[in-house]
Structures are given as structure tokens and as C-alpha cells.
Design a protein around this motif. Structure first.
Motif, PDB file in Angstrom:
ATOM      1  N   PHE A   1      60.460  89.084  -6.925  1.00  0.00           N
ATOM      2  CA  PHE A   1      61.891  89.342  -6.719  1.00  0.00           C
ATOM      3  C   PHE A   1      62.740  88.461  -7.630  1.00  0.00           C
ATOM      4  N   THR A   2      62.307  87.218  -7.822  1.00  0.00           N
ATOM      5  CA  THR A   2      63.016  86.313  -8.730  1.00  0.00           C
ATOM      6  C   THR A   2      63.017  86.900 -10.143  1.00  0.00           C
ATOM      7  N   SER A   3      61.857  87.352 -10.601  1.00  0.00           N
ATOM      8  CA  SER A   3      61.749  87.942 -11.942  1.00  0.00           C
ATOM      9  C   SER A   3      62.612  89.195 -12.069  1.00  0.00           C
ATOM     10  N   ALA A   4      62.599  90.031 -11.038  1.00  0.00           N
ATOM     11  CA  ALA A   4      63.405  91.261 -11.074  1.00  0.00           C
ATOM     12  C   ALA A   4      64.888  90.924 -11.174  1.00  0.00           C
ATOM     13  N   LEU A   5      65.321  89.922 -10.438  1.00  0.00           N
ATOM     14  CA  LEU A   5      66.733  89.505 -10.502  1.00  0.00           C
ATOM     15  C   LEU A   5      67.077  88.968 -11.886  1.00  0.00           C
ATOM     16  N   GLU A   6      66.178  88.165 -12.459  1.00  0.00           N
ATOM     17  CA  GLU A   6      66.427  87.607 -13.785  1.00  0.00           C
ATOM     18  C   GLU A   6      66.489  88.706 -14.845  1.00  0.00           C
ATOM     19  N   ILE A   7      65.578  89.673 -14.762  1.00  0.00           N
ATOM     20  CA  ILE A   7      65.556  90.773 -15.733  1.00  0.00           C
ATOM     21  C   ILE A   7      66.833  91.594 -15.632  1.00  0.00           C
ATOM     22  N   SER A   8      67.192  91.965 -14.408  1.00  0.00           N
ATOM     23  CA  SER A   8      68.415  92.758 -14.218  1.00  0.00           C
ATOM     24  C   SER A   8      69.648  91.973 -14.626  1.00  0.00           C
ATOM     25  N   ASN A   9      69.632  90.686 -14.369  1.00  0.00           N
ATOM     26  CA  ASN A   9      70.772  89.835 -14.719  1.00  0.00           C
ATOM     27  C   ASN A   9      70.954  89.772 -16.234  1.00  0.00           C
TER      28      ASN A   9
ATOM     29  N   LYS B   1      61.482  98.242  -3.217  1.00  0.00           N
ATOM     30  CA  LYS B   1      62.631  97.344  -3.396  1.00  0.00           C
ATOM     31  C   LYS B   1      62.611  96.715  -4.788  1.00  0.00           C
ATOM     32  N   LEU B   2      61.430  96.310  -5.243  1.00  0.00           N
ATOM     33  CA  LEU B   2      61.316  95.696  -6.575  1.00  0.00           C
ATOM     34  C   LEU B   2      61.728  96.669  -7.677  1.00  0.00           C
ATOM     35  N   LEU B   3      61.248  97.895  -7.590  1.00  0.00           N
ATOM     36  CA  LEU B   3      61.591  98.883  -8.615  1.00  0.00           C
ATOM     37  C   LEU B   3      63.090  99.163  -8.632  1.00  0.00           C
ATOM     38  N   ASN B   4      63.681  99.295  -7.446  1.00  0.00           N
ATOM     39  CA  ASN B   4      65.124  99.517  -7.391  1.00  0.00           C
ATOM     40  C   ASN B   4      65.881  98.339  -7.986  1.00  0.00           C
ATOM     41  N   LEU B   5      65.427  97.152  -7.698  1.00  0.00           N
ATOM     42  CA  LEU B   5      66.095  95.947  -8.193  1.00  0.00           C
ATOM     43  C   LEU B   5      65.945  95.808  -9.709  1.00  0.00           C
ATOM     44  N   LYS B   6      64.744  96.105 -10.232  1.00  0.00           N
ATOM     45  CA  LYS B   6      64.507  95.992 -11.669  1.00  0.00           C
ATOM     46  C   LYS B   6      65.315  96.994 -12.477  1.00  0.00           C
ATOM     47  N   HIS B   7      65.453  98.205 -11.943  1.00  0.00           N
ATOM     48  CA  HIS B   7      66.070  99.282 -12.714  1.00  0.00           C
ATOM     49  C   HIS B   7      67.534  99.539 -12.364  1.00  0.00           C
ATOM     50  N   ASN B   8      68.097  98.678 -11.540  1.00  0.00           N
ATOM     51  CA  ASN B   8      69.491  98.857 -11.157  1.00  0.00           C
ATOM     52  C   ASN B   8      70.241  97.525 -11.269  1.00  0.00           C
ATOM     53  N   PRO B   9      70.748  97.208 -12.455  1.00  0.00           N
ATOM     54  CA  PRO B   9      71.467  95.941 -12.647  1.00  0.00           C
ATOM     55  C   PRO B   9      72.679  95.807 -11.717  1.00  0.00           C
TER      56      PRO B   9
END
Length: 152
Positions: free
Chosen positions: A12-20, A61-69
Motif C-alpha cells: 500500500f505504501t508503494s501504491a501511494l508513492e507511485i500514484s503520488n 484495493k491495491l490495483l484501484n490505488l495504483k491506477h487511480n491517482p
């Protein structure tokens, strides 16, 4: 925290960083903030799923977070709490663009189902000549002719 839960928090941390980073429209948030938020999200999901690890839900949840900034930004800025995120459906997590696409698809599907289908047979009502009293046998004969026409 188990190793699986630690891996989930890291994901989740990585997904947030990528989207950010991909957002580009808003200020960047430091890694520590993303890490803290990732751990809070993992904890909220674990509690929401009755203290069990639900891999399909985590993946979703991870996929949604990664692909939805936009979703990541709302989490980072506190518009959505980790507990609220844990309870969101796919439609709740969808971006505004995706929601418009979904609405358009629903309209198109409804329009396709509402239109009449010319392949369906049309039935003519049983008729009685004006002034005549219909007997049962003439109505049965009409019904039989209609039935035979429908089978052909």
C-alpha cells in the motif's frame, strides 16, 4: 504484525508513492507519510475483514490505488480515512472519468434492452364480429390458428 500483513502495508505504501508521483498536479508527499498511511490502510482492512487477511480484497484495493491517482490524493489529503477506504466498493473507488464511462455504458445497455425486438412474434387479439355472440368453439378455432402460425 505478521510478515504477510507487513508485506501488505509495504504494498500500500508503494501504491501511494507511485500514484503520488504520477499525479503531477499536486505537491509530492514524503515517503514517511506514505508509509504511515499504508500501515493505517492495512490495519483498517484487517479490522474490516474481521481480523483476517482477504487476498482478493487486498489485490482489488491495491490495483484501484495504483491506477487511480485521484483516489490516492484523496487518501493522502485526508478526504478519505483508511477506515472509509477499507469499506469502499469498486464503484466508490472509481475515478470521475471512470464513473462517467460506467454511467454511459449503463445508459447504452438500458437503451438496447428497452427497444422492441422485431424477431418476436406478434399476436393478434381474438375477434368477435360486431353484433354476433361468439361461441366457445369459434374462439378455440381462432386460438388454434394463431398457435399454428406461431409454430411455423
Amino acid at each position: 504484525m505478521t510478515s504477510t500483513r507487513r508485506l501488505s502495508a509495504t504494498a500500500f505504501t508503494s501504491a501511494l508513492e507511485i500514484s503520488n508521483k504520477d499525479d503531477g498536479q499536486h505537491d509530492q508527499v514524503d515517503t514517511a507519510t506514505c508509509k504511515q498511511l499504508g500501515e493505517q490502510i492495512e490495519r483498517a482492512l484487517f479490522e474490516f475483514n474481521h481480523e483476517q487477511i482477504n487476498r482478493p480484497v487486498l489485490r482489488e484495493k491495491l490495483l484501484n490505488l495504483k491506477h487511480n491517482p485521484e483516489l490516492a490524493r484523496r487518501l493522502i489529503q485526508g478526504e478519505i480515512t483508511p477506515a472509509q477506504f477499507a469499506q469502499m466498493s469498486n464503484e466508490d473507488m472509481a475515478s470521475s472519468t471512470r464513473l462517467k464511462e460506467i454511467a454511459e455504458l449503463k445508459r447504452e445497455n438500458l437503451a438496447q434492452h428497452v427497444t422492441s425486438d422485431s424477431r418476436l412474434p406478434t399476436l393478434e387479439p381474438l375477434t368477435v364480429p360486431p353484433g354476433d355472440v361468439a361461441d366457445v368453439s369459434s374462439l378455440e378455432a381462432q386460438a388454434e390458428r394463431i398457435g399454428e402460425a406461431g409454430q411455423a
